[in-house]
Write a protein that holds these residues in place. Structure first.
Motif, PDB file in Angstrom:
ATOM      1  N   LEU A  55      -7.704  -7.462  -3.060  1.00  0.00           N
ATOM      2  CA  LEU A  55      -7.791  -8.533  -2.080  1.00  0.00           C
ATOM      3  C   LEU A  55      -6.397  -8.980  -1.665  1.00  0.00           C
ATOM      4  O   LEU A  55      -5.489  -9.100  -2.486  1.00  0.00           O
ATOM      5  CB  LEU A  55      -8.566  -9.724  -2.649  1.00  0.00           C
ATOM      6  N   TYR A  56      -6.251  -9.214  -0.404  1.00  0.00           N
ATOM      7  CA  TYR A  56      -4.959  -9.598   0.141  1.00  0.00           C
ATOM      8  C   TYR A  56      -4.580 -10.997  -0.309  1.00  0.00           C
ATOM      9  O   TYR A  56      -5.385 -11.913  -0.278  1.00  0.00           O
ATOM     10  CB  TYR A  56      -5.032  -9.552   1.671  1.00  0.00           C
TER      11      TYR A  56
ATOM     12  N   ALA B  39       5.519  -0.638   4.327  1.00  0.00           N
ATOM     13  CA  ALA B  39       5.140   0.142   5.499  1.00  0.00           C
ATOM     14  C   ALA B  39       5.258   1.630   5.241  1.00  0.00           C
ATOM     15  O   ALA B  39       4.717   2.426   5.972  1.00  0.00           O
ATOM     16  CB  ALA B  39       6.022  -0.235   6.690  1.00  0.00           C
TER      17      ALA B  39
ATOM     18  N   PRO C 138       3.959   4.163   3.016  1.00  0.00           N
ATOM     19  CA  PRO C 138       2.973   4.305   1.955  1.00  0.00           C
ATOM     20  C   PRO C 138       3.322   5.410   0.978  1.00  0.00           C
ATOM     21  O   PRO C 138       2.698   5.529  -0.067  1.00  0.00           O
ATOM     22  CB  PRO C 138       1.687   4.633   2.706  1.00  0.00           C
ATOM     23  N   LEU C 139       4.290   6.206   1.293  1.00  0.00           N
ATOM     24  CA  LEU C 139       4.686   7.249   0.352  1.00  0.00           C
ATOM     25  C   LEU C 139       5.663   6.701  -0.675  1.00  0.00           C
ATOM     26  O   LEU C 139       6.150   7.408  -1.529  1.00  0.00           O
ATOM     27  CB  LEU C 139       5.301   8.425   1.099  1.00  0.00           C
TER      28      LEU C 139
ATOM     29  N   PRO D 148       8.202  -8.171  12.821  1.00  0.00           N
ATOM     30  CA  PRO D 148       7.555  -7.726  11.586  1.00  0.00           C
ATOM     31  C   PRO D 148       6.481  -6.683  11.834  1.00  0.00           C
ATOM     32  O   PRO D 148       5.633  -6.861  12.697  1.00  0.00           O
ATOM     33  CB  PRO D 148       6.931  -9.012  11.039  1.00  0.00           C
ATOM     34  N   PHE D 149       6.569  -5.620  11.114  1.00  0.00           N
ATOM     35  CA  PHE D 149       5.467  -4.675  11.089  1.00  0.00           C
ATOM     36  C   PHE D 149       4.457  -5.226  10.105  1.00  0.00           C
ATOM     37  O   PHE D 149       4.838  -5.714   9.054  1.00  0.00           O
ATOM     38  CB  PHE D 149       5.946  -3.304  10.613  1.00  0.00           C
ATOM     39  N   ILE D 150       3.236  -5.152  10.447  1.00  0.00           N
ATOM     40  CA  ILE D 150       2.221  -5.716   9.576  1.00  0.00           C
ATOM     41  C   ILE D 150       1.825  -4.651   8.565  1.00  0.00           C
ATOM     42  O   ILE D 150       1.601  -3.510   8.917  1.00  0.00           O
ATOM     43  CB  ILE D 150       1.002  -6.138  10.406  1.00  0.00           C
ATOM     44  N   GLN D 151       1.745  -5.036   7.323  1.00  0.00           N
ATOM     45  CA  GLN D 151       1.536  -4.025   6.303  1.00  0.00           C
ATOM     46  C   GLN D 151       0.127  -3.445   6.347  1.00  0.00           C
ATOM     47  O   GLN D 151      -0.791  -4.075   6.837  1.00  0.00           O
ATOM     48  CB  GLN D 151       1.803  -4.591   4.899  1.00  0.00           C
ATOM     49  N   ILE D 152       0.016  -2.229   5.850  1.00  0.00           N
ATOM     50  CA  ILE D 152      -1.284  -1.584   5.794  1.00  0.00           C
ATOM     51  C   ILE D 152      -2.170  -2.382   4.835  1.00  0.00           C
ATOM     52  O   ILE D 152      -1.777  -2.681   3.717  1.00  0.00           O
ATOM     53  CB  ILE D 152      -1.136  -0.134   5.311  1.00  0.00           C
ATOM     54  N   LEU D 153      -3.331  -2.703   5.287  1.00  0.00           N
ATOM     55  CA  LEU D 153      -4.224  -3.517   4.463  1.00  0.00           C
ATOM     56  C   LEU D 153      -4.731  -2.710   3.277  1.00  0.00           C
ATOM     57  O   LEU D 153      -4.954  -1.525   3.369  1.00  0.00           O
ATOM     58  CB  LEU D 153      -5.431  -3.956   5.297  1.00  0.00           C
TER      59      LEU D 153
ATOM     60  N   ALA E  20      -7.470  -3.853   1.459  1.00  0.00           N
ATOM     61  CA  ALA E  20      -8.902  -4.065   1.293  1.00  0.00           C
ATOM     62  C   ALA E  20      -9.586  -3.879   2.638  1.00  0.00           C
ATOM     63  O   ALA E  20      -9.254  -4.544   3.597  1.00  0.00           O
ATOM     64  CB  ALA E  20      -9.156  -5.460   0.759  1.00  0.00           C
ATOM     65  N   GLU E  21     -10.495  -2.944   2.689  1.00  0.00           N
ATOM     66  CA  GLU E  21     -11.188  -2.668   3.942  1.00  0.00           C
ATOM     67  C   GLU E  21     -12.404  -3.552   4.084  1.00  0.00           C
ATOM     68  O   GLU E  21     -13.094  -3.815   3.110  1.00  0.00           O
ATOM     69  CB  GLU E  21     -11.736  -1.247   3.923  1.00  0.00           C
TER      70      GLU E  21
END
Lengths: 279, 192
Positions: free
Chosen positions: B33-34, B53, B55-56, B67-72, B74-75
Motif C-alpha cells: 500500500l502506498y 523511477a 525499476p531496475l 517530478p516524475f511520479i513513481q510507479i505504483l 499497488a494496483e
C-alpha cells in the motif's frame, strides 16, 4: 488457425492507463502563510470526511546544511505541504492532490475520459492557482501518463514487437531483439513556441512482477510532457489567477493530444486499435 | 545509519550525480500500500532525481524538470465497466469467421455505439456484451425482474426487446451515439 504464442493485454481491459498526473510548478516557494492559505482553500472545498479528498497528511521534509567543515547539524524542519487523497476500500490510491511549496500535483488511477479527469484537476488548480501566482510565476506544466501492458502467455515467448511499433522514434532499436527484460528511456527538449520550452520523455520498462505469484511480465510506458515557461531565451508568460486557469484550459488539451500522438508512435497499430486510441 | 552518515551519503550522491534535489523512495508497507514519500530538499529545488523511477534499481540519471511520479506498487482492480468496454474493444478486432461458422467481421460502428451506450448506464445496471454473427454488437441484461436485449444496428438505431414486470416491449429506436443521451424509452424501461 495458428496457436497464439501470447499477446499483451492492456492493464484495465478497456485501456492501459495505470495513472495520470498533472504537475504545475512555480518559481518561488510559498511562505508558511501562503501555504496555509492554499491548504485551507483545499480543505474547505474538497477535504473533510464528506469531501472528495477525505484523506490528508502533512508532507514531512528533512533539511541538511553543508559547509566546509561538513555537516553543520539539522536545521529547522519545515512542513513541505499537505497531501489530500481518496483511497478505495481495498486501500489502493484512487486520487491524490499534493499541495507543496513549489508545486501542485494531482494524480489519479481512476482514468475514465480526458474531459472528466481534466475537469476534476482543473477545479483543484483553479482553487490553488490564485495563491501560487500571487507569489511567483508558473515555470512548468507537466502531463504524465503511465500505461501498463501485461503479457498473456509463456514468458519465454514474450516479444517486444507484440506491443511496440516497428522502428518507433521513441524506442531504442536494440530493444526490439530483446528476449529478456529491457528498458528504454529517452527525452529531448524542443522549442514549442516563443514562450514554451518543451521536454518530452518516453520511458519504457519491461519488468517481471514477482511479489505475488504467478510471475507476470509487463511493459510500463511513461509518457511525460513538460512545458517550461519563463525560461532564458524565451518570451515571458505572466499568468495570474483566472488567466492562469484559462491558459491551462487551452494548454492541457494540446499536451494531451501531443501525448496521444507520441504514445501512438510507441505502440503498434493492433494495440492502438485494442485500446481504441484512435476512436 | 546515523544522521551524520545519512547527510554524508546525500552529499556524496549530490556530488557524484550533479543533481540538485534528491527524493527518497516512497514508503510502501508489506501489503504494497502506498504511503507518503519523504523528500530531501537540497539546494536549488528545480531538478529532481527519482530513485524509484528506475525499476531496475539504482538512481535514474535522467534530468527531469518536474517530478516524475513513481510507479505504483499497488494496483487497483479493473472495474466491471472497464471489463465490459474492454470486451467490446477486443471483439472489435475480430475478423470474418471469428466463430468458425461463417460469422461476419465485427461491425466497428455498431460496437462503438454500444460502448458509448454503456457510458450512459449507472454502475449498478451494467449489462453483458454480445457479438452477433452478423457482426453487430449487443448488450444483454438478465436479472430477476429484467430481461433486455439490445442490438446496435449502426451508430443511429437500436433494436430492443425488453421484459419487465411481466410486460414485453420491442421495437427500434433512434440513437445518436455522439449525443450522450439515452433514448427516453430505453431510459424508462431499463431503469424503471
Amino acid at each position: 488457425m495458428a496457436a497464439d504464442p501470447g499477446h499483451f493485454e492492456p492493464m484495465h481491459a478497456a485501456h492501459a492507463i495505470e495513472q495520470v498526473a498533472f504537475v504545475l510548478q512555480v518559481d518561488r516557494s510559498l511562505e508558511d502563510t501562503q501555504l496555509g492559505e492554499a491548504v485551507a482553500a483545499v480543505q474547505e472545498q474538497f477535504g473533510g470526511a464528506a469531501g472528495e479528498l477525505p484523506g490528508r497528511a502533512d508532507i514531512q521534509t528533512m533539511t541538511f546544511s553543508f559547509g566546509p567543515l561538513g555537516h553543520l547539524g539539522q536545521g529547522p524542519v519545515p512542513t513541505g505541504g499537505r497531501v489530500y487523497n481518496r483511497t478505495r476500500q481495498d486501500g489502493t490510491l484512487e486520487s491524490e492532490l499534493r499541495v507543496e511549496r513549489l508545486s501542485i500535483v494531482y494524480r489519479t488511477t481512476a482514468y475514465t475520459r480526458w474531459a472528466d479527469i481534466w475537469g476534476r484537476a482543473r477545479r483543484y488548480f483553479a482553487t490553488l492557482l490564485p495563491v501560487y501566482t500571487q507569489v511567483g510565476t508558473i515555470t512548468a506544466i507537466n502531463l504524465n501518463f503511465q500505461d501498463k501492458f501485461f503479457w498473456d502467455g509463456d514468458i519465454a515467448l514474450c516479444r517486444p514487437a507484440a506491443l511496440l511499433r516497428p522502428q518507433s522514434n521513441y524506442v531504442c532499436p536494440h530493444v526490439y531483439a530483446a528476449r529478456d527484460l529491457w528498458h528504454s528511456h529517452t527525452g529531448a527538449f524542443s522549442r514549442a513556441d516563443a514562450n514554451t520550452k518543451r521536454l518530452l520523455n518516453v520511458n519504457l520498462d519491461c519488468l517481471d512482477e514477482t511479489a505475488t505469484p504467478p510471475q507476470r511480465r509487463f511493459v510500463a510506458i511513461t509518457t511525460g510532457l513538460t512545458d517550461q515557461l519563463n525560461q532564458s531565451g524565451y518570451t515571458v508568460t505572466a499568468l495570474h489567477g483566472a488567466d492562469a486557469v484559462n491558459y491551462l484550459d487551452q494548454h492541457l488539451p494540446v499536451l494531451h493530444n501531443l501525448s496521444k500522438d507520441t504514445f501512438r508512435n510507441v505502440i503498434n497499430d493492433a494495440m492502438c486499435q485494442r485500446i481504441a486510441l484512435d476512436d | 545509519m546515523g544522521t551524520s552518515n545519512i547527510a554524508n551519503a546525500i552529499a556524496a550522491l549530490i556530488a557524484a550525480s550533479a543533481v540538485q534535489t534528491a527524493t527518497l523512495n516512497p514508503v510502501v508497507d508489506d501489503l504494497g500500500l502506498y504511503k507518503q514519500r519523504r523528500a530531501f530538499l537540497v539546494a536549488r529545488p528545480s531538478t529532481i532525481i527519482w530513485p524509484d523511477a528506475n525499476p531496475l534499481g539504482g538512481l535514474d540519471s535522467l534530468p527531469v524538470v518536474t517530478p516524475f511520479i513513481q510507479i505504483l506498487r499497488a494496483e487497483r482492480e479493473t472495474t466491471p465497466r472497464e471489463q465490459l468496454i474492454g470486451e467490446l474493444r477486443r471483439w472489435r478486432m475480430l475478423t470474418a469467421n471469428w466463430d468458425g461458422e461463417g460469422a461476419l467481421a465485427a461491425d466497428k460502428v455498431s460496437s462503438r455505439a454500444a460502448e458509448a451506450f454503456t457510458d450512459l448506464l449507472p454502475d449498478g445496471l451494467l449489462p453483458e456484451p454480445m457479438l452477433h454473427a452478423g457482426g453487430r454488437a449487443g448488450l444483454y441484461w438478465k436479472t430477476d425482474d429484467l430481461y433486455a436485449d439490445l442490438e446496435f444496428l449502426d451508430g443511429q438505431r437500436i433494436a430492443y426487446y425488453i421484459e419487465r414486470a411481466g410486460d414485453k416491449h420491442k421495437g427500434v429506436v433512434n440513437y445518436d451515439a455522439n449525443n450522450e443521451e439515452m433514448p427516453p424509452v430505453l431510459a424508462i424501461l431499463l431503469q424503471a
